[in-house]
Design a protein around this motif. Structure first.
Motif, PDB file in Angstrom:
ATOM      1  N   THR A 388      -8.813  50.605  68.510  1.00 52.08           N
ATOM      2  CA  THR A 388      -7.748  50.522  69.509  1.00 52.08           C
ATOM      3  C   THR A 388      -6.788  49.389  69.161  1.00 52.08           C
ATOM      4  O   THR A 388      -7.175  48.399  68.538  1.00 52.08           O
ATOM      5  CB  THR A 388      -8.295  50.285  70.928  1.00 52.08           C
ATOM      6  OG1 THR A 388      -8.974  49.020  70.961  1.00 52.08           O
ATOM      7  CG2 THR A 388      -9.263  51.389  71.343  1.00 52.08           C
ATOM      8  N   SER A 390      -3.642  48.046  71.670  1.00 50.87           N
ATOM      9  CA  SER A 390      -2.871  48.356  72.879  1.00 50.87           C
ATOM     10  C   SER A 390      -1.372  48.266  72.653  1.00 50.87           C
ATOM     11  O   SER A 390      -0.596  49.037  73.233  1.00 50.87           O
ATOM     12  CB  SER A 390      -3.295  47.428  74.019  1.00 50.87           C
ATOM     13  OG  SER A 390      -3.027  46.066  73.683  1.00 50.87           O
ATOM     14  N   SER A 393      -0.158  51.417  71.353  1.00 51.00           N
ATOM     15  CA  SER A 393      -0.674  52.575  72.095  1.00 51.00           C
ATOM     16  C   SER A 393      -1.612  53.395  71.209  1.00 51.00           C
ATOM     17  O   SER A 393      -1.571  54.628  71.185  1.00 51.00           O
ATOM     18  CB  SER A 393       0.489  53.458  72.600  1.00 51.00           C
ATOM     19  OG  SER A 393       1.307  52.719  73.479  1.00 51.00           O
ATOM     20  N   ASP A 395      -5.380  54.481  70.176  1.00 44.33           N
ATOM     21  CA  ASP A 395      -6.744  54.612  70.687  1.00 44.33           C
ATOM     22  C   ASP A 395      -7.374  55.824  70.019  1.00 44.33           C
ATOM     23  O   ASP A 395      -7.018  56.971  70.320  1.00 44.33           O
ATOM     24  CB  ASP A 395      -6.749  54.772  72.205  1.00 44.33           C
ATOM     25  CG  ASP A 395      -8.155  54.659  72.794  1.00 44.33           C
ATOM     26  OD1 ASP A 395      -9.139  54.789  72.037  1.00 44.33           O
ATOM     27  OD2 ASP A 395      -8.260  54.432  74.012  1.00 44.33           O
TER      28      ASP A 395
END
Length: 838
Positions: A388, A390, A393, A395
Motif C-alpha cells: 500500500t 496512500s 492511492s 493498494d
C-alpha cells in the motif's frame, strides 16, 4: 490509542526519514538482541550541530545499549561554512543533514527545537530575548515528554563558563525543563498527546576547557570510560565517535580515530544522587513494565540460541517476544521495543525491500513509474500479502511466496494524489523571525526533517504472523565513478521560476536586465511568466509566454526593468500562471557527497537596490577562502572578477588586476597561501590594493607574522548585535569618502552581526577607521584597518561583508566598493585631492 499513534508517527518517521535501511551483519544483530533487554534512556542536550559529545553518544548506544538521543537547540544556521557558499537557512539545512549522518554512524536519535541560530551571542539574556524563551522551553519539555529520558546530560554549564549565549541557554533550558516536564500545568496542551514525565537525574558532561582539574576522584562526579573496545563492532567508541564527528564537514571537524581508555566526567546537577552509574536507581529491566517480567527470559533465550551463520533461526523466538510485547499496555517502552523487534525480524531474514521511482520529483496529480524489489535472503517461509501507498492511492493484495534469495519485482505507473504538500523543509515553509522558526503542524516540532514524501507499506506473512515493513520511495541511478547514487523522491510545484541574481543593483533610472529561467517538473507545461515589481517600477515586456514539453526543460526570458528615481531597497519577484493558478516558487538544490541532495523552494524573489553607487577600477582578483559569494557581489557592482587559482597568483598576473580580495578565512583554509603571500605583498608595495577579510587563529596556514606588512594580532573579539552603534573615527579618510560617501546611515539594516574575529592589537602603521561594541562592552576599533605599504594599500577587515552583501545591504555595497576602488589606477594623492574637492 492516541498516544500509540503519535509515538509511532514520531518514532517511525525518524527511523524512515533519518536513514535508509541498512542490512546489518550477524555481530550487529546480536548486539541489538542484547539491547532488547535494556530499558534505559539518555537525552544529550546542547545548542548546535557539532556541540554533541559523539564519544559519549556512541558509548551509551552500543555499550550501555540505552535509547540515546541528541537534542540540539538550533540547526547551526548562524555559523560559517568551510565547504561552500551556503549560509543562514541553507547552512542550517546542511548542518541538519550532517547531524543525521553522524547519528547514522553512532546510532543515536536526533531532535531539534524551533530555535534559529541567529549567530554568536554573548549571554543567555540576549539569546532568550531573540529566541522567545517560552516557545523554545515548550519544545524542550515536549521532547522530554515524547522521548521520556531517564537521564539528561548537558554539554555545557548554565553560566558564562559555557562561552556562548546559546550554550548557556541550552543548559538552562534543560534544567528548567527537568523541573517542569512532570507538571501537567506546564504547557498543558501537550498532555493530551504526551503524558507528563520526570527524568531521574540531570548531569553536566563537564569539560576540561572550563574545569581543568576535574578527575575521577572529584566529589560529586561520575566518571565513565568511554574509550573501551566493542568486539562485536570491531571498533572502540572513540573510533566510532571520530567517524561520527567527521560528518560535520561544513565546520571543518574532521577527526582522527583514537584508541585506549578515555574518561568522561558527569557532574550531578538535578535529581537523585548516583554513586557509580548514571542509571543508579533506574529500573532498566523489563520489570519496569507491568506484566513484562517474562520477556527477559525470552530475550535471553534468543541471545543464547543465536546462530551467527543463520540469524533467521531466531525469527520464531523473536515472534514470541513480539507477541509478549504487544500484549503490554501502551507506553513509550512498549512501542520502542516493538519497533526494535520488528527491525530485528526483518534483519534476521535478510529481507530486502526497496521502492524506486523513475524520477526524483513530480508535482501533485502527475503520474510516476514505481519499481518495487523484494528478496528474502534466508530460508524461512515468507509470503508477501499486500503493498500500500496512500499518497498514490495504491493498494494491492497479493499472495506471493518469497523463495530463498530469489528477487521479485513489481512495476506500475500511478498518479500522485492532488492534495499533496511540497517537500521543502518543514521549518522553512513559512517566513520566520530572527530567533524562531514557524511550524504550522505541531506534530512536526522536534523532528529532524520531513517525513518521507511517499511511503510504501509491505505486509508479509511469516509463520502465520504478519510483519509490516516500511520503505521510502527513492530515486536511484548508477554513476560511473560513485556507483549507485540515491536521493529521496520529492513533491514539487509543476514549475520553478529562478531569477538570475539574488541582488540587483540599479545605479540609475536607465534600466537593468533581469533574467528569469522557467523550469518544468512535468510534461507539457505551458503558461505565462511575469515580474512583481515595486510601485512605480516597470518592466519591458510585461510578460512572456512559455511552453515546456518535458520535465526539466527550461526557458530563459530577459526583462528590462525600469526603476523609480528614489533610492531605496525593494524586492523584485517573479511568478508563473498555469491554467489560472499562480506559482511563485524558485528552486535551490544543495549537493554534497556526505549528505543527501537537499531541495529548497523559496519564493522567487530578489533584493533590488536603487542606489547611486560608484566604483573605480575594472578587474578584481579574488582568492577563495572558506566559501562566500563576494565575487557575485563584485560583479553586481560592475567589476570583472578573476577568481584566481593558486598557480595563477603570480607577479605577472597580479599586474593585470586593480585590486585583490582574499575570501573569508583564506588564511585558515588555503594551504598554498603561504607561498602566494610574498607576491601579494609585493603587489601592494608596487601600488595595488589588497583587502583581507576576517580570519581566526585556528589552523592558520601561514605564520601570523607573514600575512601582513605590519604586525596584526588576531583575537576572538566580535560585535554580535547587528544594530550596535558604529562610530566613524576618521570621517575624512579616503576609504570613507571615495568614490562613495560613507556615513552612519550606511550601517543601517545590517544582518546577524557587525563583524567577527576583530584584531585586538596592530602596529602604528595602521589606521583604525571605525569603532563599535556590543552594549556594556568596551569599544572595539579593529573592524577596518588600513595601512599604506610602499605605493599601495593593505586593508584588513573583520566586518561581515560575506553576510551583508548577499542580503543586499546597501551600505555594505557602498563601503566595499570603496575598499576595492582605491586601486593602483589612483595614486593616494589623487584620491585625497578628489576627496577634498567634493
Amino acid at each position: 490509542m492516541r498516544f500509540l499513534f503519535l509515538f509511532l508517527f514520531f518514532f517511525n518517521a525518524w527511523m524512515l526519514a533519518a536513514q535508509s535501511h541498512r542490512q546489518p551483519g550477524s555481530s550487529e544483530i546480536l548486539l541489538r538482541l542484547k539491547k532488547l533487554n535494556f530499558l534505559g534512556s539518555v537525552l544529550y542536550v546542547a545548542a548546535h550541530p557539532d556541540d554533541e559529545n559523539t564519544r559519549a553518544i556512541s558509548f551509551f548506544v552500543s555499550d550501555r545499549l540505552a535509547a540515546t538521543a541528541y537534542l540540539s537547540m538550533t540547526r547551526g544556521d548562524g555559523g560559517q561554512n568551510l565547504i561552500g557558499p551556503e549560509i543562514r537557512d541553507q547552512l542550517g539545512l546542511i548542518r541538519t543533514q550532517e547531524l543525521l549522518a553522524a547519528r547514522r554512524i553512532d546510532g543515536g536519535q536526533q531532535f531539534f527545537t524551533r530555535a534559529n541560530d541567529f549567530g554568536y551571542s554573548k549571554n543567555s539574556n540576549e539569546t532568550f530575548e531573540i529566541w522567545n524563551k517560552d516557545e523554545v522551553l515548550s519544545d524542550v519539555v515536549r521532547i522530554y515528554r515524547q522521548f521520556q529520558p531517564d537521564v539528561v546530560l548537558t554539554r555545557f554549564p548554565p553560566d558564562e563558563r559555557a562561552g556562548h549565549g546559546h550554550h548557556t541557554a541550552s543548559a538552562m533550558l534543560a534544567i528548567e525543563a527537568f523541573d517542569i516536564s512532570n507538571n501537567i500545568n506546564s504547557f498543558p496542551y501537550q498532555i493530551k498527546d504526551w503524558s507528563a514525565w520526570q527524568p531521574k537525574r540531570l548531569f553536566i558532561n563537564t569539560g576540561r576547557w572550563w574545569n581543568q582539574t576535574i578527575n575521577e576522584k572529584t566529589p560529586g562526579i561520575i566518571s565513565v570510560n568511554v574509550g573501551t573496545y566493542n568486539s562485536l563492532l570491531g571498533k572502540s567508541y572513540s573510533e566510532i565517535a571520530a567517524e561520527s564527528r567527521t560528518q560535520h564537514k561544513s565546520q571543518g571537524f574532521g577527526s582522527a580515530g583514537r584508541r585506549g581508555d578515555a574518561l568522561e566526567f558527569f557532574e550531578l546537577t538535578k535529581g537523585d544522587k548516583a554513586d557509580k552509574n548514571i542509571f543508579d536507581g533506574v529500573n532498566t529491566t523489563w520489570s519496569r513494565l507491568s506484566g513484562a517480567e517474562k520477556i527477559t527470559d525470552l530475550v535471553n533465550e534468543a541471545i543464547t540460541d543465536f546462530k551467527d551463520e543463520d540469524p533467521a533461526a531466531s525469527v520464531s523466538q523473536l515472534l514470541k517476544i513480539r507477541n509478549a510485547i504487544t500484549a503490554l499496555p501502551p507506553s513509550v517502552w512498549r512501542n520502542r521495543k516493538l519497533i526494535e523487534t520488528n527491525l530485528l525480524i526483518q534483519d534476521c531474514l535478510g529481507l530486502f525491500v526497496e521502492v524506486s521511482a523513475n524520477t526524483f520529483w513530480a508535482s501533485p496529480s502527475e503520474k510516476i513509474t514505481v519499481n518495487s524489489e523484494i528478496i528474502n535472503r534466508a530460508g524461512s517461509s515468507v509470503t508477501l500479502k499486500q503493498i500500500t501507498a496512500s499518497k498514490l492511492s495504491f493498494d494491492s493484495a497479493l499472495n506471493a511466496p518469497l523463495n530463498k534469495n530469489v528477487p521479485i519485482e513489481f512495476k506500475s505507473t500511478r498518479k500522485l494524489n492532488g492534495d499533496l504538500t511540497y517537500s521543502d523543509p518543514y521549518w522553512l515553509k513559512q517566513p520566520h523571525s530572527l530567533g524562531l522558526f514557524t511550524v504550522a503542524d505541531n506534530r512536526m516540532i522536534g523532528k529532524a526533517e520531513n517525513d518521507p514524501a511517499i511511503l510504501f507499506n509491505f505486509t508479509f506473512e511469516i509463520n502465520g504472523e504478519s510483519l509490516e515493513v516500511h520503505s521510502q520511495l527513492m530515486y536511484k541511478r548508477t554513476d560511473p565513478v560513485k556507483g549507485e547514487v540515491t536521493r529521496p523522491f520529492e513533491i514539487v510545484p509543476p514549475v520553478f521560476i529562478n531569477l538570475d541574481k539574488s541582488v540587483y543593483l540599479f545605479n540609475n533610472s536607465s534600466g537593468h536586465e533581469v533574467k528569469v529561467v522557467v523550469t518544468s517538473s512535468k510534461e507539457n507545461c505551458n503558461g505565462k511568466v511575469e515580474l512583481k515589481l515595486p510601485e512605480g517600477w516597470k518592466s519591458e515586456p510585461a510578460s512572456f509566454q512559455f511552453e515546456l514539453k518535458k520535465p526539466e526543460d527550461g526557458q530563459s526570458f530577459s526583462f528590462r526593468v525600469l526603476p523609480g528615481k528614489v533610492e531605496k531597497t525593494s524586492v523584485i519577484g517573479a511568478q508563473a500562471t498555469i491554467d489560472g493558478k499562480i506559482y511563485d516558487y524558485s528552486l535551490q538544490t544543495i549537493q554534497y557527497d556526505h549528505i543527501p541532495t537537499q531541495t529548497l523552494l523559496p519564493k522567487a524573489a530578489s533584493k533590488a537596490l536603487r542606489i547611486n553607487i560608484k566604483k573605480e577600477g575594472s578587474v578584481i582578483g579574488y582568492i577563495k577562502g572558506a566559501g562566500d559569494e563576494i565575487p557575485v557581489s563584485l560583479r553586481n557592482m560592475g567589476f570583472e572578477v578573476w577568481e584566481m587559482k593558486d598557480e595563477e597568483i603570480t607577479a605577472p598576473n597580479l599586474k593585470k588586476v586593480d585590486a585583490v580580495v582574499l575570501g573569508v578565512r583564506a588564511l585558515n583554509t588555503n594551504e598554498n597561501i603561504d607561498r602566494a603571500m610574498p607576491a601579494l605583498l609585493d603587489f601592494v608595495k608596487e601600488g595595488g590594493t589588497m583587502v583581507v577579510q576576517y580570519n581566526n587563529n585556528f589552523r592558520l596556514e601561514i605564520d601570523a607574522k607573514k600575512f601582513s606588512p605590519f604586525p596584526i594580532t588576531m583575537s576572538r573579539d566580535r560585535v554580535t548585535q547587528e544594530n550596535s552603534e558604529v562610530r566613524i573615527l576618521k570621517p575624512n579618510h579616503p576609504l570613507l569618502n571615495y568614490p562613495n560617501k560613507i556615513d552612519q546611515k550606511d550601517f543601517d539594516g545590517w544582518v546577524q552581526e557587525r563583524g567577527l574575529y576583530f584584531p585586538s592589537a596592530w602596529s602604528s602603521e595602521y589606521e583604525a577607521l571605525l569603532s563599535m561594541n556590543d552594549p556594556g562592552e568596551l569599544p572595539k576599533d579593529g573592524s577596518l584597518l588600513v595601512a599604506g605599504y610602499g605605493k599601495g594599500q593593505y586593508i584588513y577587515t573583520s566586518l561581515s561583508f560575506f553576510r551583508e552583501l548577499p542580503e543586499g545591504v546597501a551600505g555594505a555595497y557602498k563601503l566595499f566598493a570603496n575598499l576595492v576602488s582605491n586601486t593602483r589606477t589612483k595614486k593616494p594623492d589623487e584620491v585625497k585631492l578628489k576627496t577634498k574637492s567634493k
